[in-house]
Scaffold this motif. Sequence first.
Motif, PDB file in Angstrom:
ATOM      1  N   VAL B  86      12.327  56.251  13.456  1.00  0.00           N
ATOM      2  CA  VAL B  86      11.669  57.554  13.581  1.00  0.00           C
ATOM      3  C   VAL B  86      12.427  58.673  12.881  1.00  0.00           C
ATOM      4  N   GLU B  87      13.726  58.628  12.868  1.00  0.00           N
ATOM      5  CA  GLU B  87      14.472  59.686  12.185  1.00  0.00           C
ATOM      6  C   GLU B  87      14.076  59.709  10.697  1.00  0.00           C
ATOM      7  N   GLY B  88      13.993  58.521  10.125  1.00  0.00           N
ATOM      8  CA  GLY B  88      13.635  58.416   8.717  1.00  0.00           C
ATOM      9  C   GLY B  88      12.222  58.902   8.450  1.00  0.00           C
TER      10      GLY B  88
ATOM     11  N   ILE C  59      24.352  64.210   5.055  1.00  0.00           N
ATOM     12  CA  ILE C  59      24.560  65.501   5.695  1.00  0.00           C
ATOM     13  C   ILE C  59      26.053  65.663   5.977  1.00  0.00           C
ATOM     14  N   GLY C  60      26.555  66.850   5.767  1.00  0.00           N
ATOM     15  CA  GLY C  60      27.967  67.152   5.941  1.00  0.00           C
ATOM     16  C   GLY C  60      28.386  68.053   4.797  1.00  0.00           C
ATOM     17  N   CYS C  61      29.562  68.639   4.924  1.00  0.00           N
ATOM     18  CA  CYS C  61      30.018  69.541   3.868  1.00  0.00           C
ATOM     19  C   CYS C  61      30.122  68.781   2.541  1.00  0.00           C
ATOM     20  N   SER C  62      30.747  67.629   2.591  1.00  0.00           N
ATOM     21  CA  SER C  62      31.012  66.874   1.369  1.00  0.00           C
ATOM     22  C   SER C  62      29.720  66.401   0.714  1.00  0.00           C
ATOM     23  N   ALA C  63      28.772  66.017   1.543  1.00  0.00           N
ATOM     24  CA  ALA C  63      27.504  65.507   1.033  1.00  0.00           C
ATOM     25  C   ALA C  63      26.779  66.550   0.193  1.00  0.00           C
ATOM     26  N   ALA C  77      19.069  61.821   5.554  1.00  0.00           N
ATOM     27  CA  ALA C  77      19.671  62.058   6.864  1.00  0.00           C
ATOM     28  C   ALA C  77      21.145  61.667   6.883  1.00  0.00           C
ATOM     29  N   HIS C  78      21.822  62.176   7.873  1.00  0.00           N
ATOM     30  CA  HIS C  78      23.236  61.904   8.101  1.00  0.00           C
ATOM     31  C   HIS C  78      23.484  60.390   8.194  1.00  0.00           C
ATOM     32  N   GLY C  79      24.281  59.870   7.290  1.00  0.00           N
ATOM     33  CA  GLY C  79      24.666  58.455   7.367  1.00  0.00           C
ATOM     34  C   GLY C  79      23.767  57.486   6.640  1.00  0.00           C
ATOM     35  N   GLY C 102      30.958  62.514   3.511  1.00  0.00           N
ATOM     36  CA  GLY C 102      32.217  62.649   4.226  1.00  0.00           C
ATOM     37  C   GLY C 102      32.595  61.359   4.926  1.00  0.00           C
ATOM     38  N   ASP C 103      33.760  61.403   5.559  1.00  0.00           N
ATOM     39  CA  ASP C 103      34.246  60.247   6.304  1.00  0.00           C
ATOM     40  C   ASP C 103      33.332  59.946   7.492  1.00  0.00           C
ATOM     41  N   GLY C 104      32.773  60.985   8.097  1.00  0.00           N
ATOM     42  CA  GLY C 104      31.860  60.762   9.219  1.00  0.00           C
ATOM     43  C   GLY C 104      30.549  60.166   8.728  1.00  0.00           C
ATOM     44  N   ASP C 105      30.016  60.768   7.697  1.00  0.00           N
ATOM     45  CA  ASP C 105      28.727  60.370   7.136  1.00  0.00           C
ATOM     46  C   ASP C 105      28.739  58.897   6.713  1.00  0.00           C
ATOM     47  N   ILE C 106      29.751  58.503   5.989  1.00  0.00           N
ATOM     48  CA  ILE C 106      29.738  57.166   5.401  1.00  0.00           C
ATOM     49  C   ILE C 106      30.442  56.123   6.277  1.00  0.00           C
ATOM     50  N   ASN C 130      37.386  62.441   2.223  1.00  0.00           N
ATOM     51  CA  ASN C 130      37.986  62.269   3.539  1.00  0.00           C
ATOM     52  C   ASN C 130      38.839  63.481   3.905  1.00  0.00           C
ATOM     53  N   ASN C 131      38.219  64.353   4.729  1.00  0.00           N
ATOM     54  CA  ASN C 131      38.990  65.506   5.214  1.00  0.00           C
ATOM     55  C   ASN C 131      39.503  65.245   6.626  1.00  0.00           C
ATOM     56  N   MET C 132      39.315  64.008   7.093  1.00  0.00           N
ATOM     57  CA  MET C 132      39.860  63.530   8.365  1.00  0.00           C
ATOM     58  C   MET C 132      39.275  64.212   9.587  1.00  0.00           C
ATOM     59  N   ILE C 133      38.124  64.835   9.405  1.00  0.00           N
ATOM     60  CA  ILE C 133      37.533  65.591  10.515  1.00  0.00           C
ATOM     61  C   ILE C 133      36.045  65.782  10.247  1.00  0.00           C
ATOM     62  N   TYR C 134      35.261  66.086  11.281  1.00  0.00           N
ATOM     63  CA  TYR C 134      33.889  66.510  11.066  1.00  0.00           C
ATOM     64  C   TYR C 134      33.924  67.994  10.749  1.00  0.00           C
ATOM     65  N   GLY C 135      33.726  68.305   9.489  1.00  0.00           N
ATOM     66  CA  GLY C 135      33.838  69.689   9.062  1.00  0.00           C
ATOM     67  C   GLY C 135      32.611  70.493   9.440  1.00  0.00           C
ATOM     68  N   MET C 136      31.462  70.010   9.015  1.00  0.00           N
ATOM     69  CA  MET C 136      30.241  70.800   9.151  1.00  0.00           C
ATOM     70  C   MET C 136      29.920  71.171  10.593  1.00  0.00           C
ATOM     71  N   THR C 137      30.220  70.260  11.509  1.00  0.00           N
ATOM     72  CA  THR C 137      29.850  70.532  12.906  1.00  0.00           C
ATOM     73  C   THR C 137      30.997  71.164  13.690  1.00  0.00           C
ATOM     74  N   GLY C 138      32.091  71.469  13.014  1.00  0.00           N
ATOM     75  CA  GLY C 138      33.093  72.319  13.637  1.00  0.00           C
ATOM     76  C   GLY C 138      34.306  71.636  14.246  1.00  0.00           C
TER      77      GLY C 138
HETATM   78  C1  LIG Z   1      21.757  61.830  13.394  1.00  0.00           C
HETATM   79  C2  LIG Z   1      22.630  63.034  13.268  1.00  0.00           C
HETATM   80  N1  LIG Z   1      23.623  63.202  14.149  1.00  0.00           N
HETATM   81  C3  LIG Z   1      24.418  64.276  14.049  1.00  0.00           C
HETATM   82  C4  LIG Z   1      24.230  65.197  13.048  1.00  0.00           C
HETATM   83  C5  LIG Z   1      25.132  66.424  12.973  1.00  0.00           C
HETATM   84  N2  LIG Z   1      26.123  66.321  11.901  1.00  0.00           N
HETATM   85  C6  LIG Z   1      25.928  66.943  10.723  1.00  0.00           C
HETATM   86  S1  LIG Z   1      27.242  66.722   9.653  1.00  0.00           S
HETATM   87  C7  LIG Z   1      28.099  65.799  10.802  1.00  0.00           C
HETATM   88  C8  LIG Z   1      29.473  65.262  10.531  1.00  0.00           C
HETATM   89  C9  LIG Z   1      30.083  65.731   9.282  1.00  0.00           C
HETATM   90  O1  LIG Z   1      31.316  65.113   9.081  1.00  0.00           O
HETATM   91  P1  LIG Z   1      31.648  64.352   7.745  1.00  0.00           P
HETATM   92  O2  LIG Z   1      30.597  63.375   7.435  1.00  0.00           O
HETATM   93  O3  LIG Z   1      33.035  63.849   7.856  1.00  0.00           O
HETATM   94  O4  LIG Z   1      31.517  65.441   6.605  1.00  0.00           O
HETATM   95  P2  LIG Z   1      32.282  66.821   6.385  1.00  0.00           P
HETATM   96  O5  LIG Z   1      31.362  67.877   6.906  1.00  0.00           O
HETATM   97  O6  LIG Z   1      33.581  66.751   7.124  1.00  0.00           O
HETATM   98  O7  LIG Z   1      32.443  66.881   4.932  1.00  0.00           O
HETATM   99  C10 LIG Z   1      27.351  65.674  11.980  1.00  0.00           C
HETATM  100  C11 LIG Z   1      27.836  64.938  13.167  1.00  0.00           C
HETATM  101  C12 LIG Z   1      23.170  64.981  12.161  1.00  0.00           C
HETATM  102  N3  LIG Z   1      22.895  65.839  11.151  1.00  0.00           N
HETATM  103  N4  LIG Z   1      22.392  63.902  12.276  1.00  0.00           N
END
Ligand SMILES: Cc1ncc(C[n+]2csc(CCOP(=O)(O)OP(=O)(O)O)c2C)c(N)n1
Lengths: 179, 374, 280
Positions: B86-88, C59-63, C77-79, C102-106, C130-138
């Motif tokens: 569904v997300e997709g 989704i994320g800063c790096s993306a 979408a994220h991931g 980002g590291d979270g995304d991938i 790899n910034n070792m943290i979730y940047g975008m979500t704080g």
């Molecule tokens: C399914 C889903 N869960 C959570 C989020 C919220 N979200 C957006 S970016 C992110 C993590 C970002 O971390 P990273 O991938 O490491 O990238 P960075 O921002 O650090 O470059 C999350 C949890 C989302 N967009 N979609």
Amino acid sequence: MRIEIILSGRGGQGILMLGRILGKTLARYTSYYVAGSETYATEVRGGDSRVDIIISDNEDEIGYVRARNADIAVFMYPSLMKNLSRYIKRKAKVFIDTTFIDIDSLREYDWTIISEPYTQISERIFGTSRVANMMILGHLIKETKIVDPEAVERVIREEMPSKWHDINIRSFRYMIDRK
Amino acid sequence: MRIDYISGNRAIAEAAIASGLKFFAGYPITPSSDIFEYLAEELPRRGGYVIQFEDELASIYAVIGASWTCSKAMTATSGPGFSLMVEGISIAVMTETPLVIAYIMRAGPATGVPTKTGQYDVFQAEYGFHGGLPIPVFAPSNPQEAYDLTIKAFNTSEILRTPVVLLSDASIANMFGKVLIREAGEIEIIDRRSIEILRKKGCEWSLDDVYEMKCVGDGYDIYVETLTHDEKNIYRPTTDVQRRLMWRLYRKIINNREVLFEYSFHNYGNKRCRNMIITYGSTFSSVSEAVRELNKNEEDFCVFKLKTLYPINEKIFYEKTRDVDKIFVVENNVGLYVKEIRSILRDKDVISISVIDLEYPDPDEIVERVREWL
Amino acid sequence: MAVAVEHPLDKYVRTEKLPTLWCPGCTIGIVMTSLLRAIDQRIREGLLRRDQITFVGGIGCSARIAMYVRFDSVRTAHGRTIPLATAIKILRPEHKVIVVGGDGDICAIGGNHLLHALRRNMDLMIIIVNNMIYGMTGGQVSPTTPLKLYTTTTPYGNPEKPLNIIRLACSLGANFVARGSATHPHILQQIFYKALGKRGLALIEVLSSCPEIFGRHIGITDPVKSFMTLRDKIKVKNNPSLDESEYDWEKGFVIGVYLDKDDPGYIDNLSLLYKSLRGF
Ligand SMILES: Cc1ncc(C[n+]2csc(CCOP(=O)(O)OP(=O)(O)O)c2C)c(N)n1
């Protein structure tokens, strides 16, 4: 006019193939409407299988794809027989493979029984039990005349890989040609 | 053109091929897998691709990716898999990505009875993803309809640039019927690349809210945006842009209700339709038998079978029900779609007959339950 | 009136989308620039066509790199970038398909897709910033956050050992595995340049400093200090061994190319199979 057919057996006996060949023959080479359904346990090998086929000259009559009052039935294995018997008409033509079904167990049913040890014959004549289904199909068509045997042969050729044509057509013809 | 005797699932696969399917991604799940398996055999020979991915998430995103190369793409799944997709689907709604999902319902919730039927997921198919924008849902009730509606699903997804659900169920998956199979050339196949031509030529579709689609490989400049964007595809987090976008995406579908809404009406030779049964999907099979019984007593029953669950053409509902006394909605769930119908036919007596059955509902049970209201 | 000076890489940037959302002092921009330079070099050498490059970002800063570059770019979408990119590569095999995230995304939400892409030696270039943290979500914990570190979702310290992406990628069959750092842009550009010429999967982990979010957690928010802190931890090696890939904030990081082979990629295997089937 609504004609209902029930076919039942055990996975591996070729009941689904029997149903599909018959269904395709009706669909391609007659003007009847035809519909049906297959029920089988996909997870289990050797589970029970059931095929329903409905034939009619009126489209509105074939909406329901289950037999409730079958005119024709085939049992290659006894497991579903008791359960399905309530969907079979009195005096219906019922084909029984006595290789697996004890003829005495049929006394309680008011059916027109046509029986042969199809599987045994198939093994004896064709060296394999796998064409017993086509032998039954031949017998069914000989006794009910619902389709032209030539049309069935055509469908066998259309549907099966060519190396299987000969044995399937010969077994299909076996009961038809038997005096 | 040829005539065959095939199952509902096989009909979907055949129609997808006839529609020009180029890419299928999926993850096996009963009772949808034989669509996948048949295509895996057939499509590569015809120049297409069929790939099993690591899960349904990957599958739906692969379908989105494929679609952005301007290739027709689809997947097939059942409840648990659709829940992962569904997300997709929401991403596809926002990015206006054409794709088709064959959703073969099985009894649920959770893993339920994998091989058996139910109509529990009608609302999920229509609304089950975030964003609140429903997508077209077609619901065949037999193999011929599965074939025809799959073609319609592809055409709709292409011309309106939207994900479309073809909602079938475990019973139709294994239901057989005489099917008229038309080859490419014998059917009208719409391609997203012909939107502009159709717009200029004039057609039955309302295309005011659809934009032309440029794909990967068409130049180096396509940009697909999942964030709220304006007409130039620029992210704009403003109420104004959000409103414009939401209404456009909503209108794009609803303004085509006349083309999208498919149904059939059966009066079984009755002059008047005093009592009407509304139904859809495999339950129609049982209803058609129940009605033969009910009509024996001159109750004048007719059947209004829905083949489109979204969008609905309300006008047809008003027309068909104008002189009807009682309306019964028969479905194989706790009584879901009846709510949609009640919201349209507000001044009518709409009775819910819910028959939960793992098989085709027993026609006698339907007759009995309906007679309680006569 | 200010005179707008054109940057030599502007032709590869969607300038209408500027300014970027990246914080002051963020090093993702360095990663993007190094990548664009490598791409530009290949285009100028006639080894790559501009209209045959597709970016896929999640989704994320790096993306967001995918959002700012002017090539075919698809966001999702994220991931979920890798499966989407996989389909594009299958249908447009002539394209260089580049996944950025980002590291979270991938590695977290998209980890399963990464695993299978590596196993398939899928013909993608995957860049993990790899910034070792979730940047975008704080500032929440990520799979690569150092052990014991405070994050907003591990306020008592991170109890998890971080993921060594290099070891994972090397063990699963990728053709090209490298670690770079935003603090060493020239080396990074060389790594990208090489990776762009590979078939099969090329994975590049790029360490980056994030003064605003990660910096806050380690108490170094000054951009220059944050940059220098990471730079001091980087050791450059020509052909580092797998053992040297150890991922440890305290001990520092070795950057370089860890693996470079030329096995057939997924697309090679697929087209070989299909060729015999279709006869073309
Ligand atoms: C399914 C889903 N869960 C959570 C989020 C919220 N979200 C957006 S970016 C992110 C993590 C970002 O971390 P990273 O991938 O490491 O990238 P960075 O921002 O650090 O470059 C999350 C949890 C989302 N967009 N979609």
